[in-house]
Structure formats: structure tokens, C-alpha cells
Design a protein around this motif. Structure first.
Motif, mmCIF file in Angstrom:
data_model
loop_
_atom_site.group_PDB
_atom_site.id
_atom_site.type_symbol
_atom_site.label_atom_id
_atom_site.label_comp_id
_atom_site.label_asym_id
_atom_site.label_seq_id
_atom_site.Cartn_x
_atom_site.Cartn_y
_atom_site.Cartn_z
ATOM 1 N N ILE A 1 -2.843 -0.130 13.303
ATOM 2 C CA ILE A 1 -1.759 -1.126 13.713
ATOM 3 C C ILE A 1 -1.753 -2.491 13.223
ATOM 4 C CG2 ILE A 1 -0.304 -1.768 15.406
ATOM 5 C CD1 ILE A 1 -1.241 0.700 17.354
ATOM 6 N N SER A 2 -0.913 -2.561 12.222
ATOM 7 C CA SER A 2 -1.067 -3.971 11.630
ATOM 8 C C SER A 2 0.008 -5.070 12.603
ATOM 9 C CB SER A 2 -0.586 -4.138 10.200
ATOM 10 O OG SER A 2 0.670 -3.992 9.933
ATOM 11 N N GLY A 3 0.007 -6.155 11.831
ATOM 12 C CA GLY A 3 0.998 -7.015 12.813
ATOM 13 C C GLY A 3 2.312 -6.942 12.473
ATOM 14 N N ALA A 4 2.797 -6.102 11.802
ATOM 15 C CA ALA A 4 4.448 -5.859 11.446
ATOM 16 C C ALA A 4 5.180 -5.747 12.978
ATOM 17 C CB ALA A 4 4.910 -5.010 10.410
ATOM 18 N N SER B 1 2.416 -3.741 7.682
ATOM 19 C CA SER B 1 3.063 -4.986 7.111
ATOM 20 C C SER B 1 2.885 -5.009 5.611
ATOM 21 C CB SER B 1 2.242 -6.380 7.890
ATOM 22 O OG SER B 1 0.833 -6.244 7.030
ATOM 23 N N MET B 2 3.930 -5.908 4.948
ATOM 24 C CA MET B 2 3.944 -5.865 3.386
ATOM 25 C C MET B 2 2.541 -6.559 2.815
ATOM 26 S SD MET B 2 6.455 -4.387 2.553
ATOM 27 C CE MET B 2 6.552 -3.245 4.061
ATOM 28 N N ASN B 3 1.909 -7.432 4.009
ATOM 29 C CA ASN B 3 0.593 -8.020 3.269
ATOM 30 C C ASN B 3 -0.514 -6.918 3.283
ATOM 31 O OD1 ASN B 3 -1.176 -10.507 3.208
ATOM 32 N ND2 ASN B 3 -2.009 -9.803 4.999
ATOM 33 N N ARG C 1 6.933 -1.522 7.306
ATOM 34 C CA ARG C 1 8.036 -2.155 8.140
ATOM 35 C C ARG C 1 8.628 -3.321 7.794
ATOM 36 N NH1 ARG C 1 11.773 -3.139 9.925
ATOM 37 N NH2 ARG C 1 11.062 -4.978 10.946
ATOM 38 N N GLU C 2 9.523 -3.514 7.056
ATOM 39 C CA GLU C 2 10.092 -4.529 6.421
ATOM 40 C C GLU C 2 11.564 -4.158 5.805
ATOM 41 O OE1 GLU C 2 10.361 -8.605 5.245
ATOM 42 O OE2 GLU C 2 8.392 -7.640 6.173
ATOM 43 N N MET C 3 12.480 -4.925 5.805
ATOM 44 C CA MET C 3 13.882 -4.589 5.282
ATOM 45 C C MET C 3 14.525 -5.823 4.886
ATOM 46 S SD MET C 3 16.767 -2.127 6.880
ATOM 47 C CE MET C 3 17.714 -3.544 7.484
#
Length: 172
Positions: free
Chosen positions: A8-11, A74-76, A109-111
Motif C-alpha cells: 500500500i503506497s501513499g496514494a 502512487s505515480m512515484n 491511483r491518479e487522474m
């Protein structure tokens, strides 16, 4: 017994990753890794590893993780994985899944997705056993609540991993 790792990343959507982890059927051995940002949301769980513990068992191919989920991603984290960077337990676990040709399911998870994000996703999706599966809602099951939407998403991710489930109404 197959081993499943949930990272689980920070997104946005960390609760979705934890719900996925909690819904893994009892016939699987499950492990959880939280990024520094995600760990502030959750307390320590069974088989839980801190993201900065690069020597934790999932960092080695010999530990034998069969399926790795990164939900949300996250994108990172996505960029690091695409570029082969393994500077924490999540990115190292992803690199292990890739080198061992094990299933790796990434839920960015980004948009909206920028061209850079799309290039990273394309690069990874071309690798054997890597699946890019963002949390995209299906409406054919007629969701009535956030819970219905979450069950649909987790059910679809379980389908990709070959985990039998009845978490959502299938297309008829």
C-alpha cells in the motif's frame, strides 16, 4: 499454500488496499507492506512490514511470494518500478516479482494520467505477468454504495490474480 503480498503506497485509496488484504481468502498466506505515508493511517497488522525494511522477507525471491498487489500505487512508486529502482520494500518487492516472473498487479491511483505516467504503465504492461489495473468502476453490477464499488474493484483484482471470489454481480 500460495503467498500473497499486498503493498500500500501513499496514494489516495489506502483503505481500499487494506480491504483487499483483509478479503484474501484463508487458503492463502498473506503479507502487508505499508509505505511511510500509508503507515500513518494504519496500525501494525499480522505479517506487516515497514517499507524501509529492505531486508524483510519479501525483498528476496527465495521467500516465494506468488502474487504481489500494489493497491493503491502512487505515480512515484510506479515510476520507480518502471525504471528499476528498488529503494524501499515496495519497489524491491515489485522488482522481485518482475525478475521471478510472478504476477504483479499494479493499481495506479491518479487522474488524469500524464504522458509520462502512461509511458511507465505501457513499459510495465509489456513485461510478463505485470498487469496495470487502475481502480475503474464498472456500472453493470448496479452499485448502490461505496462498498459495492470497492467489492467490484477488489473482485476484479482477485480475478486477475486467479483468486476465486463472489464479491460482485457478474455480467449476465
Amino acid at each position: 499454500m500460495k503467498k500473497i503480498l499486498v503493498c500500500i503506497s501513499g496514494a489516495s485509496g489506502v483503505s481500499l488496499g487494506l480491504k483487499l488484504y483483509n478479503l484474501i481468502p484463508s487458503g492463502y498466506e498473506r503479507f502487508l507492506v505499508l509505505s511511510d505515508n500509508a503507515k500513518t493511517v494504519f496500525e501494525k497488522e499480522e505479517n506487516f512490514f515497514l517499507n524501509n525494511n529492505i531486508s524483510a522477507p519479501p525483498a528476496s525471491g527465495s521467500f516465494g511470494i506468488d502474487i504481489t498487489f500494489i493497491v493503491p500505487c502512487s505515480m512515484n512508486t510506479l515510476a520507480k518500478i518502471a525504471l528499476g529502482i528498488a529503494d524501499n520494500l515496495i519497489t524491491r518487492s515489485a522488482q522481485v516479482a518482475i525478475k521471478e516472473k510472478k504476477k504483479l498487479i499494479i493499481a495506479p491511483r491518479e487522474m488524469p494520467f500524464s504522458e509520462i505516467y502512461l509511458e511507465h504503465m505501457l513499459k510495465l504492461s509489456r513485461l510478463q505477468n505485470v498487469i496495470i489495473a487502475p481502480p475503474v468502476i464498472g456500472y453493470y453490477h448496479n452499485p448502490q454504495s461505496i462498498e459495492d464499488i470497492e467489492m467490484f474493484l477488489i473482485g476484479k483484482w482477485f480475478d486477475l490474480a486467479g483468486i476465486e471470489n463472489k464479491l460482485f454481480k457478474r455480467w449476465e
